[in-house]
Design a protein around this motif. Sequence first.
Motif, PDB file in Angstrom:
ATOM      1  N   ALA A  52       0.833  -1.206   0.000  1.00 57.06           N
ATOM      2  CA  ALA A  52       0.000   0.000   0.000  1.00 57.06           C
ATOM      3  C   ALA A  52       0.865   1.252   0.000  1.00 57.06           C
ATOM      4  CB  ALA A  52      -0.943  -0.003   1.193  1.00 57.06           C
ATOM      5  N   LEU A  53       1.965   1.241   0.737  1.00 64.01           N
ATOM      6  CA  LEU A  53       2.889   2.379   0.711  1.00 64.01           C
ATOM      7  C   LEU A  53       3.463   2.578  -0.688  1.00 64.01           C
ATOM      8  CD1 LEU A  53       4.848   1.903   4.051  1.00 64.01           C
ATOM      9  CD2 LEU A  53       3.337   3.797   3.458  1.00 64.01           C
ATOM     10  N   ALA A  54       3.807   1.489  -1.353  1.00 65.51           N
ATOM     11  CA  ALA A  54       4.338   1.586  -2.710  1.00 65.51           C
ATOM     12  C   ALA A  54       3.292   2.142  -3.674  1.00 65.51           C
ATOM     13  CB  ALA A  54       4.836   0.228  -3.180  1.00 65.51           C
ATOM     14  N   VAL A  55       2.050   1.721  -3.515  1.00 64.57           N
ATOM     15  CA  VAL A  55       0.976   2.210  -4.382  1.00 64.57           C
ATOM     16  C   VAL A  55       0.758   3.710  -4.168  1.00 64.57           C
ATOM     17  CG1 VAL A  55      -1.516   2.093  -4.815  1.00 64.57           C
ATOM     18  CG2 VAL A  55      -0.170  -0.004  -4.642  1.00 64.57           C
ATOM     19  N   VAL A  56       0.702   4.136  -2.914  1.00 62.01           N
ATOM     20  CA  VAL A  56       0.487   5.552  -2.609  1.00 62.01           C
ATOM     21  C   VAL A  56       1.681   6.378  -3.091  1.00 62.01           C
ATOM     22  CG1 VAL A  56       0.237   7.218  -0.725  1.00 62.01           C
ATOM     23  CG2 VAL A  56      -1.086   5.112  -0.717  1.00 62.01           C
ATOM     24  N   GLY A  57       2.894   5.871  -2.892  1.00 61.71           N
ATOM     25  CA  GLY A  57       4.077   6.567  -3.397  1.00 61.71           C
ATOM     26  C   GLY A  57       4.059   6.687  -4.909  1.00 61.71           C
ATOM     27  N   THR A  58       3.595   5.658  -5.594  1.00 59.24           N
ATOM     28  CA  THR A  58       3.513   5.693  -7.052  1.00 59.24           C
ATOM     29  C   THR A  58       2.450   6.682  -7.518  1.00 59.24           C
ATOM     30  OG1 THR A  58       4.255   3.399  -7.150  1.00 59.24           O
ATOM     31  CG2 THR A  58       3.166   4.282  -9.107  1.00 59.24           C
ATOM     32  N   ILE A  59       1.332   6.737  -6.826  1.00 62.22           N
ATOM     33  CA  ILE A  59       0.293   7.718  -7.170  1.00 62.22           C
ATOM     34  C   ILE A  59       0.858   9.133  -7.071  1.00 62.22           C
ATOM     35  CG2 ILE A  59      -1.892   8.727  -6.380  1.00 62.22           C
ATOM     36  CD1 ILE A  59      -2.777   5.885  -5.615  1.00 62.22           C
ATOM     37  N   LEU A  77      -7.360  12.579  -4.790  1.00 61.53           N
ATOM     38  CA  LEU A  77      -7.049  11.182  -4.499  1.00 61.53           C
ATOM     39  C   LEU A  77      -5.627  11.043  -3.977  1.00 61.53           C
ATOM     40  CD1 LEU A  77      -7.752   8.079  -4.832  1.00 61.53           C
ATOM     41  CD2 LEU A  77      -6.573   8.282  -7.021  1.00 61.53           C
ATOM     42  N   MET A  78      -4.690  11.711  -4.635  1.00 63.26           N
ATOM     43  CA  MET A  78      -3.291  11.636  -4.241  1.00 63.26           C
ATOM     44  C   MET A  78      -3.073  12.247  -2.857  1.00 63.26           C
ATOM     45  SD  MET A  78      -0.084  13.719  -4.442  1.00 63.26           S
ATOM     46  CE  MET A  78      -0.874  15.112  -5.097  1.00 63.26           C
ATOM     47  N   THR A  79      -3.601  13.425  -2.621  1.00 59.51           N
ATOM     48  CA  THR A  79      -3.398  14.069  -1.322  1.00 59.51           C
ATOM     49  C   THR A  79      -4.131  13.326  -0.210  1.00 59.51           C
ATOM     50  OG1 THR A  79      -5.211  15.609  -1.770  1.00 59.51           O
ATOM     51  CG2 THR A  79      -2.979  16.352  -2.294  1.00 59.51           C
ATOM     52  N   GLY A  80      -5.301  12.801  -0.518  1.00 57.46           N
ATOM     53  CA  GLY A  80      -6.047  12.036   0.487  1.00 57.46           C
ATOM     54  C   GLY A  80      -5.334  10.756   0.888  1.00 57.46           C
ATOM     55  N   THR A  81      -4.813  10.027  -0.093  1.00 57.29           N
ATOM     56  CA  THR A  81      -4.115   8.783   0.243  1.00 57.29           C
ATOM     57  C   THR A  81      -2.801   9.068   0.974  1.00 57.29           C
ATOM     58  OG1 THR A  81      -3.127   8.693  -1.972  1.00 57.29           O
ATOM     59  CG2 THR A  81      -5.149   7.412  -1.601  1.00 57.29           C
ATOM     60  N   LEU A  82      -2.084  10.100   0.545  1.00 59.63           N
ATOM     61  CA  LEU A  82      -0.847  10.454   1.255  1.00 59.63           C
ATOM     62  C   LEU A  82      -1.138  10.851   2.698  1.00 59.63           C
ATOM     63  CD1 LEU A  82       1.355  12.544  -1.201  1.00 59.63           C
ATOM     64  CD2 LEU A  82       1.988  10.439  -0.052  1.00 59.63           C
ATOM     65  N   THR A  83      -2.146  11.680   2.883  1.00 63.43           N
ATOM     66  CA  THR A  83      -2.491  12.116   4.233  1.00 63.43           C
ATOM     67  C   THR A  83      -2.928  10.936   5.098  1.00 63.43           C
ATOM     68  OG1 THR A  83      -3.180  14.256   3.352  1.00 63.43           O
ATOM     69  CG2 THR A  83      -3.923  13.711   5.563  1.00 63.43           C
ATOM     70  N   PHE A  84      -3.741  10.061   4.539  1.00 62.18           N
ATOM     71  CA  PHE A  84      -4.202   8.894   5.291  1.00 62.18           C
ATOM     72  C   PHE A  84      -3.043   7.999   5.707  1.00 62.18           C
ATOM     73  CE2 PHE A  84      -5.486   4.417   5.329  1.00 62.18           C
ATOM     74  CZ  PHE A  84      -6.350   4.435   6.402  1.00 62.18           C
ATOM     75  N   VAL A  85      -2.154   7.708   4.773  1.00 59.53           N
ATOM     76  CA  VAL A  85      -1.034   6.818   5.075  1.00 59.53           C
ATOM     77  C   VAL A  85      -0.131   7.413   6.146  1.00 59.53           C
ATOM     78  CG1 VAL A  85       1.146   5.984   4.103  1.00 59.53           C
ATOM     79  CG2 VAL A  85      -0.985   5.528   2.933  1.00 59.53           C
ATOM     80  N   TRP A  86       0.225   8.686   5.999  1.00 58.10           N
ATOM     81  CA  TRP A  86       1.128   9.292   6.976  1.00 58.10           C
ATOM     82  C   TRP A  86       0.443   9.494   8.322  1.00 58.10           C
ATOM     83  CZ3 TRP A  86       6.139   9.264   6.981  1.00 58.10           C
ATOM     84  CH2 TRP A  86       6.798   9.068   5.773  1.00 58.10           C
ATOM     85  N   LEU A  87      -0.858   9.768   8.339  1.00 58.20           N
ATOM     86  CA  LEU A  87      -1.594   9.866   9.602  1.00 58.20           C
ATOM     87  C   LEU A  87      -1.657   8.514  10.298  1.00 58.20           C
ATOM     88  CD1 LEU A  87      -3.302  11.540  11.582  1.00 58.20           C
ATOM     89  CD2 LEU A  87      -5.292  10.947  10.189  1.00 58.20           C
ATOM     90  N   MET A  88      -1.908   7.467   9.540  1.00 58.17           N
ATOM     91  CA  MET A  88      -1.980   6.127  10.117  1.00 58.17           C
ATOM     92  C   MET A  88      -0.636   5.722  10.731  1.00 58.17           C
ATOM     93  SD  MET A  88      -3.050   2.527   8.309  1.00 58.17           S
ATOM     94  CE  MET A  88      -1.740   2.590   7.115  1.00 58.17           C
ATOM     95  N   PHE A  89       0.452   5.967  10.013  1.00 54.70           N
ATOM     96  CA  PHE A  89       1.750   5.575  10.540  1.00 54.70           C
ATOM     97  C   PHE A  89       2.209   6.497  11.668  1.00 54.70           C
ATOM     98  CE2 PHE A  89       1.858   2.932   6.808  1.00 54.70           C
ATOM     99  CZ  PHE A  89       2.472   1.793   7.296  1.00 54.70           C
TER     100      PHE A  89
END
Length: 126
Positions: A52-59, A77-89
């Motif tokens: 999932a990190l690789a997918v978000v990084g690729t987006i 989509l890009m900003t939402g997925t980046l924000t979600f991933v970094w918030l989760m971690f």
Amino acid sequence: MQRNLKRNYFWFIKALETYGLGIFFIVNKSAGIFMPPGSILDYLDDPPFIFALAVVGTIALVYSLWDLQHLFFYKPLMTGTLTFVWLMFFCAFAYEDFVSGKFSFQSMYSFFVLFSIVGQLLIKKG
């Protein structure tokens, strides 16, 4: 491509940081560095989350290198997925710090990445 990279350099760096987070988990996989055993980070370093990190990084990388202005929902989509991933971690790292009673570099770094993403979104909207 070079013009897009100049315009979207911030998002290019965020894509590389997201890849870096995935590499961090690949390098530290099964190293037993997450204490206590069975913590949330033991689950977040599994292959589906690294993928999932690789997918978000690729987006984010695709957005930063190519002109995708004609795709209406790509930036949200890009900003939402980046924000979600970094918030989760960030939450996972902060929880691990809270449980272990120590302060880690990972939680501080993930906070600053998350803060920069949210700040960039608020500055560009204003």
